[in-house]
Motif scaffolding. Structure first.
Motif, PDB file in Angstrom:
ATOM      1  N   PRO A 153       5.885   9.663  -8.520  1.00 56.08           N
ATOM      2  CA  PRO A 153       6.117   8.419  -9.264  1.00 56.08           C
ATOM      3  C   PRO A 153       7.585   7.991  -9.386  1.00 56.08           C
ATOM      4  CG  PRO A 153       4.503   9.768 -10.387  1.00 56.08           C
ATOM      5  CD  PRO A 153       5.031  10.590  -9.256  1.00 56.08           C
ATOM      6  N   PRO A 154       8.517   8.885  -9.733  1.00 52.01           N
ATOM      7  CA  PRO A 154       9.903   8.415  -9.845  1.00 52.01           C
ATOM      8  C   PRO A 154      10.477   7.913  -8.517  1.00 52.01           C
ATOM      9  CG  PRO A 154       9.655  10.487 -10.997  1.00 52.01           C
ATOM     10  CD  PRO A 154       8.397  10.266 -10.220  1.00 52.01           C
ATOM     11  N   LEU A 155      10.063   8.510  -7.416  1.00 51.30           N
ATOM     12  CA  LEU A 155      10.562   8.065  -6.112  1.00 51.30           C
ATOM     13  C   LEU A 155      10.095   6.648  -5.804  1.00 51.30           C
ATOM     14  CD1 LEU A 155      12.058   8.621  -3.482  1.00 51.30           C
ATOM     15  CD2 LEU A 155       9.928   9.578  -2.588  1.00 51.30           C
ATOM     16  N   GLY A 156       8.841   6.360  -6.092  1.00 57.20           N
ATOM     17  CA  GLY A 156       8.331   5.013  -5.853  1.00 57.20           C
ATOM     18  C   GLY A 156       9.081   3.961  -6.649  1.00 57.20           C
ATOM     19  N   VAL A 157       9.377   4.275  -7.899  1.00 63.57           N
ATOM     20  CA  VAL A 157      10.116   3.336  -8.748  1.00 63.57           C
ATOM     21  C   VAL A 157      11.564   3.240  -8.282  1.00 63.57           C
ATOM     22  CG1 VAL A 157      10.886   2.883 -11.109  1.00 63.57           C
ATOM     23  CG2 VAL A 157       8.579   3.721 -10.698  1.00 63.57           C
ATOM     24  N   PHE A 158      12.153   4.361  -7.893  1.00 63.70           N
ATOM     25  CA  PHE A 158      13.535   4.359  -7.419  1.00 63.70           C
ATOM     26  C   PHE A 158      13.699   3.505  -6.167  1.00 63.70           C
ATOM     27  CE2 PHE A 158      16.882   6.131  -4.714  1.00 63.70           C
ATOM     28  CZ  PHE A 158      17.977   5.980  -5.557  1.00 63.70           C
ATOM     29  N   LEU A 159      12.753   3.595  -5.255  1.00 65.33           N
ATOM     30  CA  LEU A 159      12.854   2.815  -4.022  1.00 65.33           C
ATOM     31  C   LEU A 159      12.784   1.320  -4.285  1.00 65.33           C
ATOM     32  CD1 LEU A 159      10.666   4.972  -1.616  1.00 65.33           C
ATOM     33  CD2 LEU A 159      13.162   4.797  -1.677  1.00 65.33           C
TER      34      LEU A 159
ATOM     35  N   ILE B  37       2.763   2.760 -11.316  1.00 66.04           N
ATOM     36  CA  ILE B  37       1.881   1.736 -10.749  1.00 66.04           C
ATOM     37  C   ILE B  37       1.993   0.438 -11.543  1.00 66.04           C
ATOM     38  CG2 ILE B  37      -0.535   1.131 -10.349  1.00 66.04           C
ATOM     39  CD1 ILE B  37      -0.976   4.063  -9.582  1.00 66.04           C
ATOM     40  N   TYR B  38       2.092   0.559 -12.861  1.00 62.24           N
ATOM     41  CA  TYR B  38       2.250  -0.639 -13.691  1.00 62.24           C
ATOM     42  C   TYR B  38       3.531  -1.396 -13.331  1.00 62.24           C
ATOM     43  CZ  TYR B  38       3.468  -3.483 -17.703  1.00 62.24           C
ATOM     44  OH  TYR B  38       3.860  -4.521 -18.500  1.00 62.24           O
ATOM     45  N   VAL B  39       4.633  -0.678 -13.230  1.00 60.72           N
ATOM     46  CA  VAL B  39       5.920  -1.322 -12.943  1.00 60.72           C
ATOM     47  C   VAL B  39       5.925  -1.929 -11.542  1.00 60.72           C
ATOM     48  CG1 VAL B  39       8.362  -0.823 -12.536  1.00 60.72           C
ATOM     49  CG2 VAL B  39       7.250   0.056 -14.553  1.00 60.72           C
ATOM     50  N   LEU B  40       5.334  -1.238 -10.587  1.00 61.35           N
ATOM     51  CA  LEU B  40       5.346  -1.741  -9.215  1.00 61.35           C
ATOM     52  C   LEU B  40       4.433  -2.945  -9.018  1.00 61.35           C
ATOM     53  CD1 LEU B  40       5.412   1.599  -7.219  1.00 61.35           C
ATOM     54  CD2 LEU B  40       7.285  -0.010  -7.547  1.00 61.35           C
ATOM     55  N   THR B  41       3.401  -3.066  -9.825  1.00 65.35           N
ATOM     56  CA  THR B  41       2.460  -4.168  -9.620  1.00 65.35           C
ATOM     57  C   THR B  41       2.660  -5.341 -10.569  1.00 65.35           C
ATOM     58  OG1 THR B  41       0.830  -3.102 -11.041  1.00 65.35           O
ATOM     59  CG2 THR B  41       0.671  -2.676  -8.678  1.00 65.35           C
TER      60      THR B  41
ATOM     61  N   PHE C 265       0.829  -1.200   0.000  1.00 61.88           N
ATOM     62  CA  PHE C 265       0.000   0.000   0.000  1.00 61.88           C
ATOM     63  C   PHE C 265       0.867   1.255   0.000  1.00 61.88           C
ATOM     64  CE2 PHE C 265      -2.461   3.215   2.352  1.00 61.88           C
ATOM     65  CZ  PHE C 265      -3.539   3.332   1.486  1.00 61.88           C
ATOM     66  N   VAL C 266       1.939   1.244   0.761  1.00 55.82           N
ATOM     67  CA  VAL C 266       2.837   2.399   0.840  1.00 55.82           C
ATOM     68  C   VAL C 266       3.514   2.642  -0.511  1.00 55.82           C
ATOM     69  CG1 VAL C 266       4.890   3.320   1.976  1.00 55.82           C
ATOM     70  CG2 VAL C 266       3.199   2.061   3.299  1.00 55.82           C
ATOM     71  N   ASP C 267       3.913   1.575  -1.198  1.00 60.21           N
ATOM     72  CA  ASP C 267       4.521   1.725  -2.525  1.00 60.21           C
ATOM     73  C   ASP C 267       3.572   2.416  -3.492  1.00 60.21           C
ATOM     74  OD1 ASP C 267       6.852   0.446  -1.757  1.00 60.21           O
ATOM     75  OD2 ASP C 267       6.174  -1.518  -2.453  1.00 60.21           O
ATOM     76  N   ILE C 268       2.311   2.043  -3.454  1.00 57.24           N
ATOM     77  CA  ILE C 268       1.323   2.633  -4.354  1.00 57.24           C
ATOM     78  C   ILE C 268       1.092   4.104  -4.015  1.00 57.24           C
ATOM     79  CG2 ILE C 268      -1.070   2.519  -5.152  1.00 57.24           C
ATOM     80  CD1 ILE C 268       0.685   0.240  -6.151  1.00 57.24           C
ATOM     81  N   ILE C 269       1.010   4.432  -2.732  1.00 58.18           N
ATOM     82  CA  ILE C 269       0.812   5.827  -2.324  1.00 58.18           C
ATOM     83  C   ILE C 269       1.998   6.684  -2.765  1.00 58.18           C
ATOM     84  CG2 ILE C 269       0.588   7.384  -0.338  1.00 58.18           C
ATOM     85  CD1 ILE C 269      -1.937   5.789  -1.013  1.00 58.18           C
ATOM     86  N   ILE C 270       3.211   6.187  -2.575  1.00 52.22           N
ATOM     87  CA  ILE C 270       4.398   6.930  -3.009  1.00 52.22           C
ATOM     88  C   ILE C 270       4.401   7.080  -4.527  1.00 52.22           C
ATOM     89  CG2 ILE C 270       6.920   6.858  -3.158  1.00 52.22           C
ATOM     90  CD1 ILE C 270       6.907   5.552  -0.392  1.00 52.22           C
ATOM     91  N   ALA C 271       3.980   6.038  -5.239  1.00 49.61           N
ATOM     92  CA  ALA C 271       3.936   6.104  -6.704  1.00 49.61           C
ATOM     93  C   ALA C 271       2.916   7.126  -7.185  1.00 49.61           C
ATOM     94  CB  ALA C 271       3.618   4.733  -7.283  1.00 49.61           C
TER      95      ALA C 271
END
Length: 54
Positions: free
Chosen positions: A16-22, A49-53, A6-12
């Motif tokens: 967005p770049p920060l979520g992918v970077f993490l 969101i696509y890349v993270l999921t 859930f935290v990854d999605i909120i950051i994304a």
């Protein structure tokens, strides 16, 4: 790959770049997300969101 939390999605959604970077570091996914975010905020969010999921 594990599923996105859930935290990854909120950051994304917020930065967005920060979520992918993490998740992936300074790799190709990060640079694609950064360019998409600079071109338009919504494409950056969708890609993050696509890349993270996937």
């Amino acid at each position: 790959m594990s599923t996105a939390t859930f935290v990854d999605i909120i950051i994304a959604i917020l930065l967005p770049p920060l979520g992918v970077f993490l998740r992936f570091g300074c790799g190709v996914e990060f640079w694609i997300c950064l360019v998409l975010t600079l071109l338009g905020y919504i494409p950056g969010i969708i890609y993050a969101i696509y890349v993270l999921t996937k």
